[in-house]
Design a protein around this motif. Structure first.
Motif, PDB file in Angstrom:
ATOM      1  N   ASP A  82      32.625  73.126  30.228  1.00  0.00           N
ATOM      2  CA  ASP A  82      33.180  71.786  30.502  1.00  0.00           C
ATOM      3  C   ASP A  82      32.324  70.699  29.856  1.00  0.00           C
ATOM      4  OD1 ASP A  82      35.141  72.994  31.915  1.00  0.00           O
ATOM      5  OD2 ASP A  82      34.582  72.196  33.880  1.00  0.00           O
ATOM      6  N   MET A  83      31.013  70.850  29.963  1.00  0.00           N
ATOM      7  CA  MET A  83      30.125  69.828  29.391  1.00  0.00           C
ATOM      8  C   MET A  83      30.283  69.790  27.871  1.00  0.00           C
ATOM      9  SD  MET A  83      28.763  68.457  32.076  1.00  0.00           S
ATOM     10  CE  MET A  83      27.646  67.295  31.392  1.00  0.00           C
ATOM     11  N   LEU A  84      30.492  70.965  27.278  1.00  0.00           N
ATOM     12  CA  LEU A  84      30.747  71.007  25.825  1.00  0.00           C
ATOM     13  C   LEU A  84      32.062  70.311  25.499  1.00  0.00           C
ATOM     14  CD1 LEU A  84      29.807  74.533  24.425  1.00  0.00           C
ATOM     15  CD2 LEU A  84      28.744  72.340  23.881  1.00  0.00           C
ATOM     16  N   MET A  85      33.064  70.561  26.350  1.00  0.00           N
ATOM     17  CA  MET A  85      34.387  69.986  26.107  1.00  0.00           C
ATOM     18  C   MET A  85      34.333  68.460  26.074  1.00  0.00           C
ATOM     19  SD  MET A  85      37.871  70.573  28.287  1.00  0.00           S
ATOM     20  CE  MET A  85      37.957  69.145  29.308  1.00  0.00           C
ATOM     21  N   ILE A  86      33.516  67.880  26.962  1.00  0.00           N
ATOM     22  CA  ILE A  86      33.510  66.406  27.047  1.00  0.00           C
ATOM     23  C   ILE A  86      32.319  65.800  26.286  1.00  0.00           C
ATOM     24  CG2 ILE A  86      34.806  66.259  29.203  1.00  0.00           C
ATOM     25  CD1 ILE A  86      32.020  65.731  30.571  1.00  0.00           C
ATOM     26  N   ALA A 144      31.008  58.560  23.730  1.00  0.00           N
ATOM     27  CA  ALA A 144      31.154  57.809  22.475  1.00  0.00           C
ATOM     28  C   ALA A 144      32.566  57.253  22.359  1.00  0.00           C
ATOM     29  CB  ALA A 144      30.830  58.725  21.298  1.00  0.00           C
ATOM     30  N   ILE A 145      33.562  58.062  22.728  1.00  0.00           N
ATOM     31  CA  ILE A 145      34.960  57.606  22.628  1.00  0.00           C
ATOM     32  C   ILE A 145      35.224  56.448  23.595  1.00  0.00           C
ATOM     33  CG2 ILE A 145      37.365  58.297  23.090  1.00  0.00           C
ATOM     34  CD1 ILE A 145      36.692  60.995  21.831  1.00  0.00           C
ATOM     35  N   LEU A 146      34.727  56.576  24.817  1.00  0.00           N
ATOM     36  CA  LEU A 146      34.969  55.514  25.808  1.00  0.00           C
ATOM     37  C   LEU A 146      34.294  54.215  25.400  1.00  0.00           C
ATOM     38  CD1 LEU A 146      34.598  57.399  29.217  1.00  0.00           C
ATOM     39  CD2 LEU A 146      36.655  56.980  27.879  1.00  0.00           C
ATOM     40  N   PRO A 205      32.464  63.138  34.284  1.00  0.00           N
ATOM     41  CA  PRO A 205      33.160  61.925  34.741  1.00  0.00           C
ATOM     42  C   PRO A 205      34.667  62.012  34.594  1.00  0.00           C
ATOM     43  CG  PRO A 205      31.982  61.506  32.676  1.00  0.00           C
ATOM     44  CD  PRO A 205      31.643  62.901  33.093  1.00  0.00           C
ATOM     45  N   LEU A 206      35.138  62.795  33.630  1.00  0.00           N
ATOM     46  CA  LEU A 206      36.575  62.887  33.399  1.00  0.00           C
ATOM     47  C   LEU A 206      37.274  63.520  34.599  1.00  0.00           C
ATOM     48  CD1 LEU A 206      38.503  62.154  31.115  1.00  0.00           C
ATOM     49  CD2 LEU A 206      38.294  64.480  30.257  1.00  0.00           C
ATOM     50  N   PRO A 257      24.604  59.549  35.774  1.00  0.00           N
ATOM     51  CA  PRO A 257      24.141  59.981  34.448  1.00  0.00           C
ATOM     52  C   PRO A 257      25.323  60.350  33.561  1.00  0.00           C
ATOM     53  CG  PRO A 257      23.831  61.746  36.029  1.00  0.00           C
ATOM     54  CD  PRO A 257      24.402  60.586  36.792  1.00  0.00           C
ATOM     55  N   GLU A 258      25.409  59.736  32.393  1.00  0.00           N
ATOM     56  CA  GLU A 258      26.543  60.033  31.493  1.00  0.00           C
ATOM     57  C   GLU A 258      26.009  60.314  30.098  1.00  0.00           C
ATOM     58  OE1 GLU A 258      30.202  58.992  32.161  1.00  0.00           O
ATOM     59  OE2 GLU A 258      29.925  58.215  34.190  1.00  0.00           O
TER      60      GLU A 258
END
Ligand SMILES: Cc1cc2nc3c(=O)[nH]c(=O)nc-3n(C[C@H](O)[C@H](O)[C@H](O)COP(=O)(O)OP(=O)(O)OC[C@H]3O[C@@H](n4cnc5c(N)ncnc54)[C@H](O)[C@@H]3O)c2cc1C
Length: 447
Positions: free
Chosen positions: A375-379, A384-386, A326-327, A299-300
């Motif tokens: 962490d989830m907020l950070m990523i 979208a970027i990937l 995922p990061l 899930p991403e």
């Protein structure tokens, strides 16, 4: 609850808590709930917990210790190897650039295989007092007014009464993984998952002739490797590959956003075969036998598309909620922590004698206090970027190989000329401005 055969009657049961799914999220919630004294049943559709599950993968000591405090000094724990070396391999058509970190005190993570890991946790949980019904699928939720108060399973109630058995519970914990069917039925999310919100990962467990894995990867006894693979290994598509060393086998796989695979009509086994044909991997796997093959979604959808984490009589944990980073390759540990937080919230609800949203909201409060939320907020913009910057997967691994190839070879010409050539390649492939923009974009995620 001995339910050996599929279709065997279930009987009528009442529990304090029913958990759907025997992965790390469900099992850790179960362990903690029985420790707190709640009568709890976990329902798993597989032949045993772990039978249907697959991951890379690494397990993390810090989270395991929360549910198995005696770890690693515990009998039969299925850790394969401690992760002593971790890093990235940037794979191009012609070769590889390796960034490897060797750990001084490698006790924080271990490689593992899910079928063994989940089965161990389930035995551990049963010893603690958790009831586990395997080979049993939860078909639906039972509602009373607007509150979930149990589940319906794919077993008859009795030999005479063939209607699907129902099991009552004050609270139902949905630990069903990425295919969040019941989470949708519970009304915690109002749409099905989009292909751009999941990565399809395919994985093989490979065995090399005795001693070859250690020789080819330069590994000593009881030393293990955990590597992310970038570049040609995903055909330059958004995603990564992975390579982990087990006791006697290698876990190798590739994960790519599902929408990209659908656009190109690529089949999972094709990706793996193409990756294995790349020069570096071809040499590494030469003579290897494939012992297992499987595919699974990751899930991403990220925090922006999270389901509501709680409802009347119901909570959602682990992958079903989308708790994957995922990061930093974290998933099992987030599943475990969410199981722990769910058990705390359920204890709170029992203390209040209130199983509605009002009390179960405690779970979301605990989640928002946790590092996972930060962490989830950070990523939050990572997906979208990937998805919109394919050069990260196409251009850079190739560029790194070409630069290193020039830099690390004596060609009988002036080094200033070599550096000029390197700069010309960078300008041609991405441009200096493009390079700066990409670094800023990635940098923005991290701070
Ligand atoms: C290829 C790959 C590599 C990964 N690598 C890593 C890694 O290296 N490190 C890491 O920490 N994480 C990794 N992850 C992520 C990690 O595996 C997951 O985040 C984690 O397993 C989620 O646990 P869970 O309990 O929420 O869900 P799952 O492990 O998916 O468990 C869900 C369970 O629910 C059962 N179930 C579903 N529906 C029903 C139903 N209706 N009735 C009964 N049972 C049901 C399923 O059979 C399953 O056992 C990886 C994932 C993949 C796919």
């Amino acid at each position: 609850m001995p339910l050996e055969k599929k279709g065997q009657p279930m009987g009528k049961y009442k529990y304090d808590v029913v958990i759907v799914g025997g992965g790390p999220a469900g099992l850790s919630a179960g362990i903690k709930l029985v420790e707190k004294g709640f009568k709890t049943l976990l329902i798993e559709r597989g032949r045993f917990c772990g039978a249907k599950n697959l991951f890379g993968g690494i397990i993390y000591t810090s989270s395991i210790k929360e549910i198995v405090p005696e770890f690693p000094e515990v009998d039969n724990f299925p850790a394969e190897r401690p992760v002593t070396e971790e890093g990235y391999f940037f794979i191009s058509k012609d070769g590889v650039v390796k960034i490897l970190h060797t750990k001084r005190d490698p006790k924080e993570s271990y490689t593992a295989l899910r079928a063994k890991f989940d089965a161990f946790l389930s035995d551990y949980a049963i010893k603690k007092g958790l009831d586990i019904a395997v080979k049993t699928r939860v078909l639906d939720l039972i509602w009373e007014a607007n509150k979930v108060c149990g589940v319906i399973v794919d077993r008859p109630t009795s030999l005479e009464d063939k209607t699907p058995a129902s099991i009552e519970a004050k609270v139902v914990v949905l630990a069903e993984g990425v295919n969040r069917v019941l989470t949708e039925r519970a009304g915690l999310v109002d749409r099905t998952v989009e292909p751009s919100e999941v990565v399809l990962a395919v994985k093989e467990v490979l065995q090399l002739p005795k001693g070859e894995m250690e020789a080819r990867l330069g590994l000593g006894e009881n030393r293990g490797l955990a590597i992310e693979l970038m570049g040609e290994v995903t055909l330059g598509l958004p995603g990564t590959g992975f390579l982990y060393t087990n006791k006697n086998t290698l876990s190798f796989g590739v994960g790519i956003f599902l929408n990209k695979l659908m656009d190109l009509n690529l089949k999972p086994y094709e990706i793996l075969e193409r990756a294995k044909a790349l020069s570096y991997l071809r040499e590494l796997f030469n003579g290897a036998e494939t012992l297992e093959y499987g595919a699974h979604l990751i899930p991403e959808w990220g925090i922006k598309a999270f389901p509501k984490l709680f409802g009347n009589g119901v909570l959602v944990v682990g992958d079903a909620a989308g708790l994957v980073n995922p990061l930093f390759r974290e998933g099992t540990n987030l599943a475990i922590y969410s199981g722990l937080m769910a058990s705390e919230a359920i204890k709170f609800a029992f203390e209040k004698g209130d199983f509605t949203e009002k009390a179960l909201k405690r779970y979301e409060e605990l989640f928002k206090e946790s590092y996972i939320y930060k962490d989830m907020l950070m990523i939050k913009d990572l997906k979208a970027i990937l998805l919109s910057n394919s050069q990260l997967f196409q251009v850079y691994p190739e560029l790194m190989y070409q630069i290193c190839h020039l830099y690390f070879s004596a060609q009988g010409r002036a080094k200033r000329d070599v550096i000029r050539e390197i700069l010309a390649i960078i300008r041609r492939k991405r441009g200096l401005l493009g390079l700066v923009r990409d670094f800023l974009k990635l940098g923005r995620i991290l701070w």
